[in-house]
Design a protein around this motif. Sequence first.
Motif, mmCIF file in Angstrom:
data_model
loop_
_atom_site.group_PDB
_atom_site.id
_atom_site.type_symbol
_atom_site.label_atom_id
_atom_site.label_comp_id
_atom_site.label_asym_id
_atom_site.label_seq_id
_atom_site.Cartn_x
_atom_site.Cartn_y
_atom_site.Cartn_z
ATOM 1 N N THR A 28 0.611 -0.931 0.059
ATOM 2 C CA THR A 28 -0.028 0.130 0.359
ATOM 3 C C THR A 28 0.495 1.048 -0.389
ATOM 4 O O THR A 28 1.501 1.500 0.476
ATOM 5 N N VAL A 29 0.936 2.058 -1.120
ATOM 6 C CA VAL A 29 1.245 3.663 -1.139
ATOM 7 C C VAL A 29 0.109 4.611 -0.862
ATOM 8 O O VAL A 29 -1.397 4.098 -1.274
ATOM 9 N N LEU A 30 0.259 5.564 -0.921
ATOM 10 C CA LEU A 30 -0.593 6.912 -1.353
ATOM 11 C C LEU A 30 -0.523 7.380 -2.513
ATOM 12 O O LEU A 30 0.884 7.371 -2.828
ATOM 13 N N LEU A 31 -1.301 7.100 -3.556
ATOM 14 C CA LEU A 31 -1.119 7.413 -5.108
ATOM 15 C C LEU A 31 -2.271 9.131 -5.412
ATOM 16 O O LEU A 31 -3.737 8.339 -5.360
ATOM 17 N N ASP A 32 -1.482 10.023 -5.119
ATOM 18 C CA ASP A 32 -2.212 11.037 -5.336
ATOM 19 C C ASP A 32 -2.819 11.340 -4.425
ATOM 20 O O ASP A 32 -4.176 11.559 -4.150
ATOM 21 N N PRO B 270 2.329 11.616 12.556
ATOM 22 C CA PRO B 270 1.875 10.852 13.613
ATOM 23 C C PRO B 270 1.672 9.169 14.222
ATOM 24 O O PRO B 270 1.689 8.729 14.846
ATOM 25 N N LEU B 271 0.892 8.903 12.723
ATOM 26 C CA LEU B 271 0.944 7.665 12.723
ATOM 27 C C LEU B 271 2.510 6.968 13.067
ATOM 28 O O LEU B 271 2.017 5.482 13.945
ATOM 29 N N GLN B 272 3.046 7.393 12.832
ATOM 30 C CA GLN B 272 4.285 6.709 12.762
ATOM 31 C C GLN B 272 5.075 6.635 14.403
ATOM 32 O O GLN B 272 5.153 5.260 15.421
ATOM 33 N N THR C 179 4.559 -3.125 8.426
ATOM 34 C CA THR C 179 4.404 -1.710 8.630
ATOM 35 C C THR C 179 3.908 -0.766 7.598
ATOM 36 O O THR C 179 3.088 0.413 8.177
ATOM 37 N N PRO C 180 4.589 -0.597 6.930
ATOM 38 C CA PRO C 180 4.820 0.518 5.768
ATOM 39 C C PRO C 180 3.674 0.271 4.995
ATOM 40 O O PRO C 180 2.865 1.556 5.287
ATOM 41 N N GLY C 181 2.660 -0.984 4.560
ATOM 42 C CA GLY C 181 1.663 -0.837 4.353
ATOM 43 C C GLY C 181 0.787 -0.359 4.880
ATOM 44 O O GLY C 181 -0.657 0.151 4.527
ATOM 45 N N GLN C 182 0.739 -1.336 6.621
ATOM 46 C CA GLN C 182 -0.540 -0.473 7.283
ATOM 47 C C GLN C 182 -0.057 1.510 7.743
ATOM 48 O O GLN C 182 -1.117 1.540 7.532
ATOM 49 N N ILE C 183 0.835 1.710 7.617
ATOM 50 C CA ILE C 183 0.469 3.122 8.510
ATOM 51 C C ILE C 183 0.078 4.138 7.191
ATOM 52 O O ILE C 183 -0.649 5.114 6.807
ATOM 53 N N CYS C 184 0.673 3.574 5.550
ATOM 54 C CA CYS C 184 0.337 4.039 4.585
ATOM 55 C C CYS C 184 -1.148 4.438 4.349
ATOM 56 O O CYS C 184 -1.733 4.537 3.833
ATOM 57 N N SER C 185 -1.938 2.769 4.708
ATOM 58 C CA SER C 185 -3.368 2.220 4.543
ATOM 59 C C SER C 185 -4.022 3.317 5.524
ATOM 60 O O SER C 185 -5.554 3.653 4.716
ATOM 61 N N ALA C 186 -3.587 3.262 6.720
ATOM 62 C CA ALA C 186 -4.163 3.981 7.912
ATOM 63 C C ALA C 186 -4.174 5.527 7.195
ATOM 64 O O ALA C 186 -5.041 6.203 8.034
#
Length: 128
Positions: free
Chosen positions: A17-21, A54-56, A71-78
């Motif tokens: 999971t990443v943030l796209l736009d 803040p989520l990190q 964790t990276p995908g969890q945080i990006c999704s969150a």
Amino acid sequence: MTGSKKGCDHGQCGACTVLLDGKRVNSCLILAVSREGSTVTTIEGLGSTSKMHPLQSAFIRHDALQCGYCTPGQICSAVGLLREGQAKSRDEIREGMSGNLCRCGAYIGIVDAIADVMASGSTLLEDQ
């Protein structure tokens, strides 16, 4: 960037999971060439060691990780979930994060971390 992880290659685990736009997506389902001009934010783009997102910080505070692979995908999704503004309760956080799997079972800490940031009304949910 090494934060985004290869998982299932089928959009079922959320490790990628990443943030796209600014919106959360499973990167394994996106053909990169089709997103020319888009902004892709990975975990590396959310904060730094001197100024964590803040989520990190909340993930560390709530022990929301064990092996750290998801964790990276969890945080990006969150981040995406909180930006969407749809989660108003712990049950809605769980439902909104259901596409992100954790083999270690850190779900209680993950929900606690997201609920903590949600309750704080953090204005730092934009990319830093």
